[in-house]
Design a protein around this motif. Structure first.
Motif, PDB file in Angstrom:
ATOM      1  N   ARG A   1     -62.503  45.863  50.139  1.00 37.59           N
ATOM      2  CA  ARG A   1     -63.804  45.265  49.840  1.00 37.59           C
ATOM      3  C   ARG A   1     -64.212  45.510  48.386  1.00 37.59           C
ATOM      4  O   ARG A   1     -64.854  44.650  47.763  1.00 37.59           O
ATOM      5  CB  ARG A   1     -64.866  45.830  50.779  1.00 37.59           C
ATOM      6  CG  ARG A   1     -64.669  45.488  52.247  1.00 37.59           C
ATOM      7  CD  ARG A   1     -64.715  44.018  52.491  1.00 37.59           C
ATOM      8  NE  ARG A   1     -64.641  43.714  53.924  1.00 37.59           N
ATOM      9  CZ  ARG A   1     -64.282  42.545  54.424  1.00 37.59           C
ATOM     10  NH1 ARG A   1     -63.968  41.549  53.600  1.00 37.59           N
ATOM     11  NH2 ARG A   1     -64.245  42.350  55.729  1.00 37.59           N
ATOM     12  N   ILE A   2     -63.862  46.656  47.845  1.00 34.80           N
ATOM     13  CA  ILE A   2     -64.193  46.940  46.443  1.00 34.80           C
ATOM     14  C   ILE A   2     -63.471  45.961  45.527  1.00 34.80           C
ATOM     15  O   ILE A   2     -64.070  45.372  44.610  1.00 34.80           O
ATOM     16  CB  ILE A   2     -63.825  48.399  46.102  1.00 34.80           C
ATOM     17  CG1 ILE A   2     -64.836  49.358  46.748  1.00 34.80           C
ATOM     18  CG2 ILE A   2     -63.777  48.616  44.595  1.00 34.80           C
ATOM     19  CD1 ILE A   2     -64.424  50.817  46.695  1.00 34.80           C
ATOM     20  N   VAL A   3     -62.171  45.767  45.754  1.00 34.54           N
ATOM     21  CA  VAL A   3     -61.417  44.822  44.949  1.00 34.54           C
ATOM     22  C   VAL A   3     -61.962  43.407  45.157  1.00 34.54           C
ATOM     23  O   VAL A   3     -62.116  42.633  44.204  1.00 34.54           O
ATOM     24  CB  VAL A   3     -59.915  44.897  45.296  1.00 34.54           C
ATOM     25  CG1 VAL A   3     -59.139  43.791  44.573  1.00 34.54           C
ATOM     26  CG2 VAL A   3     -59.353  46.261  44.933  1.00 34.54           C
TER      27      VAL A   3
ATOM     28  N   VAL B   1     -73.690  47.034  43.400  1.00 29.77           N
ATOM     29  CA  VAL B   1     -74.357  48.115  44.135  1.00 29.77           C
ATOM     30  C   VAL B   1     -73.542  48.470  45.372  1.00 29.77           C
ATOM     31  O   VAL B   1     -73.354  49.638  45.720  1.00 29.77           O
ATOM     32  CB  VAL B   1     -75.797  47.705  44.516  1.00 29.77           C
ATOM     33  CG1 VAL B   1     -76.412  48.748  45.449  1.00 29.77           C
ATOM     34  CG2 VAL B   1     -76.653  47.548  43.269  1.00 29.77           C
ATOM     35  N   GLY B   2     -73.038  47.443  46.064  1.00 30.47           N
ATOM     36  CA  GLY B   2     -72.202  47.683  47.229  1.00 30.47           C
ATOM     37  C   GLY B   2     -70.940  48.438  46.893  1.00 30.47           C
ATOM     38  O   GLY B   2     -70.474  49.278  47.667  1.00 30.47           O
ATOM     39  N   VAL B   3     -70.352  48.149  45.722  1.00 34.70           N
ATOM     40  CA  VAL B   3     -69.162  48.886  45.286  1.00 34.70           C
ATOM     41  C   VAL B   3     -69.481  50.371  45.143  1.00 34.70           C
ATOM     42  O   VAL B   3     -68.730  51.238  45.605  1.00 34.70           O
ATOM     43  CB  VAL B   3     -68.634  48.313  43.950  1.00 34.70           C
ATOM     44  CG1 VAL B   3     -67.595  49.242  43.326  1.00 34.70           C
ATOM     45  CG2 VAL B   3     -68.039  46.929  44.168  1.00 34.70           C
ATOM     46  N   ARG B   4     -70.612  50.675  44.522  1.00 26.08           N
ATOM     47  CA  ARG B   4     -71.004  52.081  44.359  1.00 26.08           C
ATOM     48  C   ARG B   4     -71.265  52.744  45.706  1.00 26.08           C
ATOM     49  O   ARG B   4     -70.901  53.904  45.926  1.00 26.08           O
ATOM     50  CB  ARG B   4     -72.236  52.167  43.466  1.00 26.08           C
ATOM     51  CG  ARG B   4     -72.012  51.657  42.040  1.00 26.08           C
ATOM     52  CD  ARG B   4     -73.209  51.936  41.142  1.00 26.08           C
ATOM     53  NE  ARG B   4     -73.020  51.358  39.825  1.00 26.08           N
ATOM     54  CZ  ARG B   4     -73.500  50.178  39.451  1.00 26.08           C
ATOM     55  NH1 ARG B   4     -74.222  49.462  40.307  1.00 26.08           N
ATOM     56  NH2 ARG B   4     -73.283  49.708  38.243  1.00 26.08           N
TER      57      ARG B   4
ATOM     58  N   HIS C   1     -67.241  57.569  50.606  1.00 32.62           N
ATOM     59  CA  HIS C   1     -65.982  58.321  50.737  1.00 32.62           C
ATOM     60  C   HIS C   1     -65.925  59.509  49.770  1.00 32.62           C
ATOM     61  O   HIS C   1     -64.843  60.068  49.537  1.00 32.62           O
ATOM     62  CB  HIS C   1     -64.798  57.388  50.489  1.00 32.62           C
ATOM     63  CG  HIS C   1     -64.661  56.297  51.503  1.00 32.62           C
ATOM     64  ND1 HIS C   1     -64.080  56.487  52.737  1.00 32.62           N
ATOM     65  CD2 HIS C   1     -65.085  55.002  51.493  1.00 32.62           C
ATOM     66  CE1 HIS C   1     -64.112  55.356  53.428  1.00 32.62           C
ATOM     67  NE2 HIS C   1     -64.731  54.449  52.699  1.00 32.62           N
ATOM     68  N   GLY C   2     -67.083  59.870  49.227  1.00 33.70           N
ATOM     69  CA  GLY C   2     -67.109  61.000  48.303  1.00 33.70           C
ATOM     70  C   GLY C   2     -66.582  60.674  46.924  1.00 33.70           C
ATOM     71  O   GLY C   2     -66.228  61.575  46.158  1.00 33.70           O
ATOM     72  N   GLY C   3     -66.517  59.383  46.582  1.00 32.79           N
ATOM     73  CA  GLY C   3     -65.985  58.972  45.289  1.00 32.79           C
ATOM     74  C   GLY C   3     -67.071  58.509  44.337  1.00 32.79           C
ATOM     75  O   GLY C   3     -68.272  58.649  44.595  1.00 32.79           O
ATOM     76  N   THR C   4     -66.639  57.918  43.241  1.00 34.46           N
ATOM     77  CA  THR C   4     -67.565  57.423  42.219  1.00 34.46           C
ATOM     78  C   THR C   4     -67.127  56.027  41.792  1.00 34.46           C
ATOM     79  O   THR C   4     -65.962  55.640  41.938  1.00 34.46           O
ATOM     80  CB  THR C   4     -67.581  58.347  40.982  1.00 34.46           C
ATOM     81  OG1 THR C   4     -66.260  58.406  40.418  1.00 34.46           O
ATOM     82  CG2 THR C   4     -68.019  59.749  41.360  1.00 34.46           C
TER      83      THR C   4
END
Length: 375
Positions: free
Chosen positions: A288-290, A338-341, A347-350
């Motif tokens: 989804r991020i990609v 915003v959804g990407v963030r 998942h504890g990422g940035t």
């Protein structure tokens, strides 16, 4: 544990059955003094006394619907038992304890205050009619107080569970809304780009026009499949739920990139560090991020090429999507970024966004921790 949860669920769906079962259990406990052998110096266990004992239990069947009326009925029948018959006593005031507990759990504050006042009068009166013992008075006040405290604790626990369930439902609604936004935004953006290129291609290169229309059709069908999956989660239980498809993951990225290429954008894809299989939730989030990053490129970047890169190193998956378009334009970020963030944070990422290398184009950079053994 699972059996206990199923039993609670069944009880919530069948309150009448639970209350009748509770009344039968209390009746069995109050029957014990009538069936055990009794000395000649004790009160006889007569049928009228047993019938009146049963009459004090029957109101428990309505304890949830009218807890205050049930308490008053129990106090009246208990007083009648004590004053009208000479029957066996009970080791514990079972019906009164159940009624007080129920009021502490279900009744409004004014009824709880009235109950406290009734107990202050009824308990000493009952002890005076029975043994006139300070020990019995202390014990009776203790057990009724314990029943009330346990009831209030149960009410607090149920309130906390309801709040937690509402929060979980809100999180699920937000997740589904985010998924639907990503699906629709990506599909519609690609379809618009391909449809706009179609008339030009019809005149200049008919074979490209045919490919563009096929890409529009494929993108629409894929969006419909994913939307049916999302909407199936929202359907009422009485409806036939849509079959649950597996969530997309890294294996589905090449097909996603091919759909973007069909719109005329040159898309590069590379992996570093031996990208491995990910947990289902992480793989779906990476997809989804990609997808959202590519949608952003198609809608806003005016780019000719975009590169997607996945790299594993030191327990971290780095996802980078870089284009050669017009770069950051300022202004507030859309829902997509915003959804990407949000996905990365889940998942504890940035996630970071900004100009690409050398200040050219736009780049989305996401770091996701991946524990050893997960991939």
């Amino acid at each position: 544990m699972r059996e206990l949860r199923e039993l609670r669920t069944w009880g919530a769906a069948h309150p009448w059955a639970v209350d009748i079962g509770l009344a039968l259990v209390v009746q069995a406990a109050m029957t014990m003094p009538f069936v055990v052998p009794r000395g000649p110096e004790l009160e006889p266990a007569t049928w009228p006394a047993y019938g009146l004992t049963t009459l004090t239990v029957v109101p428990l069947v309505w304890r949830r619907r009218a807890p205050m009326a049930v308490l008053l009925a129990i106090l009246a029948t208990s007083a009648l038992y004590k004053l009208a018959v000479e029957g066996p006593g009970q080791p514990l005031p079972y019906t009164g304890l159940v009624s007080v507990y129920t009021i502490a759990v279900l009744a409004p504050p004014w009824q709880r205050i009235v109950t406290a006042g009734l107990l202050v009068v009824a308990v000493p009166a009952s002890v005076w009619l029975n043994t006139q013992s300070a020990r019995e008075l202390t014990f009776s006040l203790f057990v009724f107080g314990a029943a009330y405290v346990f009831g209030r604790l149960t009410d607090a626990r149920q309130r906390a569970q309801r709040v937690e369930a509402e929060q979980a439902a809100a999180r699920e609604r937000a997740r589904i809304a985010r998924e639907m936004h990503d699906i629709l935004s990506h599909a519609v953006s690609l379809m618009v780009v391909q449809a706009e290129a179609g008339p030009v291609a019809v005149r200049a290169a008919p074979e490209r026009a045919e490919a563009a229309f096929e890409a529009i059709s494929e993108t629409g069908r894929e969006a419909m499949v994913q939307l049916r999956q999302m909407l199936g989660l929202l359907r009422e239980g009485g409806e036939t739920a849509a079959p649950k498809e597996p969530q997309p993951d890294l294996a589905d990225l090449p097909a996603l990139l091919d759909r973007v290429r069909a719109g005329g954008l040159t898309v590069g894809y590379a992996t570093e560090g031996g990208v491995r299989a990910l947990p289902a939730a992480t793989g779906a989030s990476v997809y989804r991020i990609v997808q959202e990053a590519l949608t952003n490129v198609v809608k806003h970047a005016r780019a000719r090429t975009v590169d997607v890169r996945l790299a594993h190193a030191d327990g971290v998956l780095r996802v980078t999507v870089t284009d050669d378009g017009r770069g950051p334009q300022g202004g507030p970020s859309g829902h997509g970024l915003v959804g990407v963030r949000e996905r990365a944070a889940a998942h504890g990422g940035t996630a970071e966004t900004g100009a690409g290398p050398g200040g050219r184009g736009f780049e989305v950079r996401v770091l996701l921790p991946v524990r050893e053994g997960e991939g």
